[in-house]
Design a protein around this motif. Structure first.
Motif, PDB file in Angstrom:
ATOM      1  N   ALA A  89      88.614  21.504 104.276  1.00  0.00           N
ATOM      2  CA  ALA A  89      88.671  22.956 104.268  1.00  0.00           C
ATOM      3  C   ALA A  89      87.651  23.518 105.241  1.00  0.00           C
ATOM      4  N   SER A  90      88.061  24.552 105.961  1.00  0.00           N
ATOM      5  CA  SER A  90      87.139  25.235 106.864  1.00  0.00           C
ATOM      6  C   SER A  90      87.633  26.654 107.095  1.00  0.00           C
ATOM      7  N   ALA A  91      86.713  27.550 107.460  1.00  0.00           N
ATOM      8  CA  ALA A  91      87.104  28.919 107.789  1.00  0.00           C
ATOM      9  C   ALA A  91      87.947  28.873 109.059  1.00  0.00           C
ATOM     10  N   GLN A  92      89.154  29.398 109.004  1.00  0.00           N
ATOM     11  CA  GLN A  92      90.089  29.285 110.106  1.00  0.00           C
ATOM     12  C   GLN A  92      90.366  30.601 110.824  1.00  0.00           C
ATOM     13  N   THR A  93      90.187  31.731 110.156  1.00  0.00           N
ATOM     14  CA  THR A  93      90.634  32.989 110.740  1.00  0.00           C
ATOM     15  C   THR A  93      89.535  34.034 110.678  1.00  0.00           C
ATOM     16  N   GLU A  94      89.856  35.178 111.209  1.00  0.00           N
ATOM     17  CA  GLU A  94      88.960  36.314 111.136  1.00  0.00           C
ATOM     18  C   GLU A  94      88.764  36.782 109.699  1.00  0.00           C
ATOM     19  N   GLU A  95      89.655  36.417 108.795  1.00  0.00           N
ATOM     20  CA  GLU A  95      89.565  36.856 107.398  1.00  0.00           C
ATOM     21  C   GLU A  95      88.499  36.095 106.608  1.00  0.00           C
ATOM     22  N   SER A  96      88.267  34.835 106.926  1.00  0.00           N
ATOM     23  CA  SER A  96      87.361  33.985 106.152  1.00  0.00           C
ATOM     24  C   SER A  96      86.058  33.752 106.901  1.00  0.00           C
ATOM     25  N   ALA A  97      84.965  34.256 106.333  1.00  0.00           N
ATOM     26  CA  ALA A  97      83.649  33.995 106.905  1.00  0.00           C
ATOM     27  C   ALA A  97      83.116  32.647 106.455  1.00  0.00           C
ATOM     28  N   GLU A  98      83.560  32.211 105.270  1.00  0.00           N
ATOM     29  CA  GLU A  98      83.079  30.960 104.687  1.00  0.00           C
ATOM     30  C   GLU A  98      84.127  30.435 103.718  1.00  0.00           C
ATOM     31  N   VAL A  99      84.225  29.123 103.625  1.00  0.00           N
ATOM     32  CA  VAL A  99      85.102  28.463 102.663  1.00  0.00           C
ATOM     33  C   VAL A  99      84.241  27.496 101.869  1.00  0.00           C
ATOM     34  N   SER A 100      84.382  27.518 100.546  1.00  0.00           N
ATOM     35  CA  SER A 100      83.543  26.660  99.712  1.00  0.00           C
ATOM     36  C   SER A 100      84.282  26.283  98.432  1.00  0.00           C
ATOM     37  N   TRP A 101      83.903  25.140  97.878  1.00  0.00           N
ATOM     38  CA  TRP A 101      84.412  24.699  96.581  1.00  0.00           C
ATOM     39  C   TRP A 101      83.388  25.131  95.531  1.00  0.00           C
ATOM     40  N   LEU A 102      83.730  26.095  94.687  1.00  0.00           N
ATOM     41  CA  LEU A 102      82.801  26.679  93.729  1.00  0.00           C
ATOM     42  C   LEU A 102      83.114  26.238  92.305  1.00  0.00           C
ATOM     43  N   THR A 103      82.074  26.190  91.474  1.00  0.00           N
ATOM     44  CA  THR A 103      82.269  25.944  90.046  1.00  0.00           C
ATOM     45  C   THR A 103      82.779  27.226  89.396  1.00  0.00           C
ATOM     46  N   LEU A 104      83.302  27.113  88.183  1.00  0.00           N
ATOM     47  CA  LEU A 104      83.750  28.312  87.466  1.00  0.00           C
ATOM     48  C   LEU A 104      82.592  29.276  87.236  1.00  0.00           C
ATOM     49  N   ALA A 105      81.405  28.743  86.955  1.00  0.00           N
ATOM     50  CA  ALA A 105      80.229  29.601  86.757  1.00  0.00           C
ATOM     51  C   ALA A 105      79.883  30.343  88.046  1.00  0.00           C
ATOM     52  N   GLU A 106      79.953  29.670  89.181  1.00  0.00           N
ATOM     53  CA  GLU A 106      79.672  30.328  90.462  1.00  0.00           C
ATOM     54  C   GLU A 106      80.698  31.410  90.762  1.00  0.00           C
ATOM     55  N   ILE A 107      81.949  31.166  90.410  1.00  0.00           N
ATOM     56  CA  ILE A 107      83.002  32.169  90.627  1.00  0.00           C
ATOM     57  C   ILE A 107      82.731  33.401  89.777  1.00  0.00           C
ATOM     58  N   ARG A 108      82.345  33.209  88.512  1.00  0.00           N
ATOM     59  CA  ARG A 108      82.004  34.345  87.646  1.00  0.00           C
ATOM     60  C   ARG A 108      80.848  35.151  88.220  1.00  0.00           C
ATOM     61  N   GLU A 109      79.869  34.474  88.796  1.00  0.00           N
ATOM     62  CA  GLU A 109      78.689  35.139  89.367  1.00  0.00           C
ATOM     63  C   GLU A 109      79.004  35.882  90.658  1.00  0.00           C
ATOM     64  N   ARG A 110      79.850  35.313  91.503  1.00  0.00           N
ATOM     65  CA  ARG A 110      80.058  35.836  92.849  1.00  0.00           C
ATOM     66  C   ARG A 110      81.248  36.785  92.980  1.00  0.00           C
ATOM     67  N   SER A 111      82.161  36.769  92.032  1.00  0.00           N
ATOM     68  CA  SER A 111      83.384  37.561  92.138  1.00  0.00           C
ATOM     69  C   SER A 111      83.400  38.693  91.124  1.00  0.00           C
ATOM     70  N   VAL A 112      84.077  39.773  91.478  1.00  0.00           N
ATOM     71  CA  VAL A 112      84.265  40.855  90.516  1.00  0.00           C
ATOM     72  C   VAL A 112      85.229  40.360  89.432  1.00  0.00           C
ATOM     73  N   PRO A 113      85.166  40.954  88.235  1.00  0.00           N
ATOM     74  CA  PRO A 113      86.015  40.491  87.123  1.00  0.00           C
ATOM     75  C   PRO A 113      87.507  40.429  87.462  1.00  0.00           C
ATOM     76  N   ALA A 114      88.005  41.374  88.235  1.00  0.00           N
ATOM     77  CA  ALA A 114      89.432  41.408  88.563  1.00  0.00           C
ATOM     78  C   ALA A 114      89.884  40.184  89.352  1.00  0.00           C
ATOM     79  N   PHE A 115      88.972  39.551  90.078  1.00  0.00           N
ATOM     80  CA  PHE A 115      89.332  38.363  90.849  1.00  0.00           C
ATOM     81  C   PHE A 115      88.909  37.077  90.148  1.00  0.00           C
ATOM     82  N   ALA A 116      87.782  37.090  89.461  1.00  0.00           N
ATOM     83  CA  ALA A 116      87.346  35.904  88.713  1.00  0.00           C
ATOM     84  C   ALA A 116      88.365  35.528  87.648  1.00  0.00           C
ATOM     85  N   VAL A 117      88.978  36.523  87.002  1.00  0.00           N
ATOM     86  CA  VAL A 117      89.917  36.241  85.921  1.00  0.00           C
ATOM     87  C   VAL A 117      91.133  35.454  86.409  1.00  0.00           C
TER      88      VAL A 117
END
Length: 150
Positions: A89-117
């Motif tokens: 996986a790597s950032a391929q386009t102008e849309e993605s500044a970074e690509v990463s494999w995150l834990t569920l806890a990291e997703i809860r911390e970094r994403s707003v509820p509407a997207f984490a859910v």
């Protein structure tokens, strides 16, 4: 009129989920985007994930339907597996500044509820797809009574 988007929850064996940090607003989300006119849903899903991460994926099953009432977008979210022609996986386009494999806890911390859910629903093991509404940030109670997975 609503537009339809697709997004993929790609989960590795270690439980980490493929996420992108959007270049436009810095938010962390799962890869996805709006279907093109006449595009079939699985094709759009594969295209969007590949454009944003460089990975080929295959959808396994629909895990949720999400209405963004502020933008009139219906998102179809699928649990996916990495395809046979995958690679790294790597950032391929102008849309993605970074690509990463995150834990569920990291997703809860970094994403707003509407997207984490979306990730939590896909990883919950529920048999039926979740149906939720949100305002782009927070979930809206529509009376269905489906709890947010932990």
């Amino acid at each position: 009129m609503h537009s339809v988007s697709v997004a993929g929850v790609v989960r590795r064996e270690d439980g980490r989920v493929l996420c992108i940090r959007r270049r436009d607003d810095g938010s962390w989300q799962i890869p996805g985007g709006v279907l093109e006119n006449g595009e079939h849903i699985p094709d759009g899903l594969r295209r969007e994930v590949a454009e944003e991460t460089g990975l080929s994926v295959e959808p396994i099953r629909l895990t949720g339907v999400y209405l963004n009432v502020a933008r009139d977008v219906v998102a179809l979210v699928f649990l996916c597996r990495v395809g046979s022609q995958a690679g790294e996986a790597s950032a391929q386009t102008e849309e993605s500044a970074e690509v990463s494999w995150l834990t569920l806890a990291e997703i809860r911390e970094r994403s707003v509820p509407a997207f984490a859910v979306r990730v939590l629903d896909a990883c919950s093991g529920a048999v039926e797809p979740a149906v939720r509404s949100h305002d782009g940030v927070d979930l809206i109670d529509t009376g269905f009574g489906w709890p947010v997975p932990r």
